[in-house]
Design an enzyme around this catalytic site. Structure first.
Site, mmCIF file in Angstrom:
data_model
loop_
_atom_site.group_PDB
_atom_site.id
_atom_site.type_symbol
_atom_site.label_atom_id
_atom_site.label_comp_id
_atom_site.label_asym_id
_atom_site.label_seq_id
_atom_site.Cartn_x
_atom_site.Cartn_y
_atom_site.Cartn_z
ATOM 1 N N ASP A 53 -10.640 3.397 4.743
ATOM 2 C CA ASP A 53 -10.745 1.949 4.535
ATOM 3 C C ASP A 53 -12.143 1.428 4.864
ATOM 4 O O ASP A 53 -12.428 0.247 4.696
ATOM 5 C CB ASP A 53 -9.699 1.230 5.391
ATOM 6 C CG ASP A 53 -9.366 -0.162 4.872
ATOM 7 O OD1 ASP A 53 -9.543 -0.410 3.661
ATOM 8 O OD2 ASP A 53 -8.920 -1.009 5.670
ATOM 9 N N GLN B 220 -3.941 -1.805 9.899
ATOM 10 C CA GLN B 220 -3.840 -3.114 9.247
ATOM 11 C C GLN B 220 -4.448 -4.205 10.132
ATOM 12 O O GLN B 220 -4.132 -4.328 11.304
ATOM 13 C CB GLN B 220 -2.369 -3.443 8.943
ATOM 14 C CG GLN B 220 -2.178 -4.754 8.209
ATOM 15 C CD GLN B 220 -2.831 -4.776 6.839
ATOM 16 O OE1 GLN B 220 -2.749 -3.826 6.085
ATOM 17 N NE2 GLN B 220 -3.498 -5.877 6.521
ATOM 18 N N LYS C 261 0.832 -1.204 0.000
ATOM 19 C CA LYS C 261 0.000 0.000 0.000
ATOM 20 C C LYS C 261 0.866 1.253 0.000
ATOM 21 O O LYS C 261 0.550 2.245 -0.677
ATOM 22 C CB LYS C 261 -0.943 -0.035 1.207
ATOM 23 C CG LYS C 261 -2.011 -1.119 1.089
ATOM 24 C CD LYS C 261 -2.695 -1.416 2.393
ATOM 25 C CE LYS C 261 -3.658 -2.591 2.249
ATOM 26 N NZ LYS C 261 -4.234 -3.038 3.538
#
Length: 282
Positions: free
Chosen positions: A121, A98, A54
């Site tokens: 996200d 994450q 990413k």
């Protein structure tokens, strides 16, 4: 039986990134660089790889990337403190925690600590609720990627029967809501679903998000169905038995180079959009 259309996620992602590059350039002309902060807790190799991917994707597009690495002994309170500081930093436009975090951390509390304006996200409960109502600025990235692929290839959603296998809060549930908001009839299947093969066979659109390699069998797929495989398992295989599914599907995403590249592209898109909002561009 005719060969199915291979839904090339790499091509779709490249198109999204090309359009984003122009927007990033305009932001930089106004003195602002979009910035994504990624938080990695612990030393899980797969998670570290995802974070690195990413970060590399950000840099290739000219997006700033801040990588915050925390030890596996980090407490929930310490993690919440880091998220709070990033929330308050005006130079940071998006925050990605994450998954998964170490078991002793309250992951849900950490996700929900992310400010809604920086939840690029789509992991907060507030973001999920807004998504259900069709009002989310940044829906979960993989569901957004699935819809982006369907739209790019001109595959209609309205009036279709979509079968989603999986009910996670960042994939199965939000993609079901997004398909429903686009006027599909949606059936959600999961580990307790009886007669799963019969349910999958009803789908004009099949979304596999179960997290088990080659779990969805080719004979379950209705002839002419569109198959979107959101799984990624060891050995670079998805949740669908690809070769067998190709015998019935009219279109299918490969693994890799299917949903995955577009998921990252959607994360970048959301980060750019968050920067544009912060600058009052949009």
């Amino acid at each position: 039986m005719r060969e199915p259309i291979v839904l090339d996620g790499s091509r779709v992602a490249a198109g999204i990134k090309a359009r984003l590059a122009e927007r990033v350039g305009r932001l930089k002309e106004r003195g602002s660089s979009p910035c994504l902060a990624t938080i990695l807790v612990g030393s899980d190799p797969a998670s570290a790889t995802y974070v690195k991917m990413k970060g590399n994707a950000c840099r290739r597009l000219g997006i700033e990337s801040i990588r915050v690495e925390l030890p596996g002994t980090t407490t929930t309170e310490e993690l919440l403190g880091v998220i709070s500081r990033l929330n308050e930093d005006p130079a940071v436009h998006g925050i990605l925690l994450q998954h998964p975090v170490p078991a002793h951390i309250d992951e849900r509390a950490a996700f929900d600590a992310i400010a809604i304006g920086k939840d690029v996200d789509g992991v907060t409960m507030l973001g999920y609720a807004m998504n259900v109502f069709g009002a989310a600025a940044y829906p979960s990235c993989t569901p957004a990627a699935i819809l982006a692929i369907l739209d790019d290839y001109g595959i209609g959603i309205e009036g279709k029967h979509a079968v989603v296998i999986g009910r996670s809060p960042i994939l199965g549930k939000p993609v079901s809501a997004m398909l429903l908001n686009r006027n599909a009839t949606v059936t959600v299947c999961h580990s307790k679903t009886a007669n799963l093969a019969e349910m999958v066979a009803l789908g004009d659109i099949v979304v596999a998000a179960v997290g088990k390699p080659r779990f969805i069998q080719g004979e379950w797929i209705k002839p002419g169905a569109v198959v979107l495989d959101a799984g990624y398992n060891p050995g670079n295989v998805g949740d669908v038995n690809y070769e067998a599914a190709c015998r019935n599907a009219s279109a299918i995403t490969p693994v890799p180079a299917g949903v995955g590249p577009v998921t990252i592209a959607m994360l970048l898109k959301h980060t750019v959009e968050a920067a544009e909002r912060a600058m009052g561009v949009r």
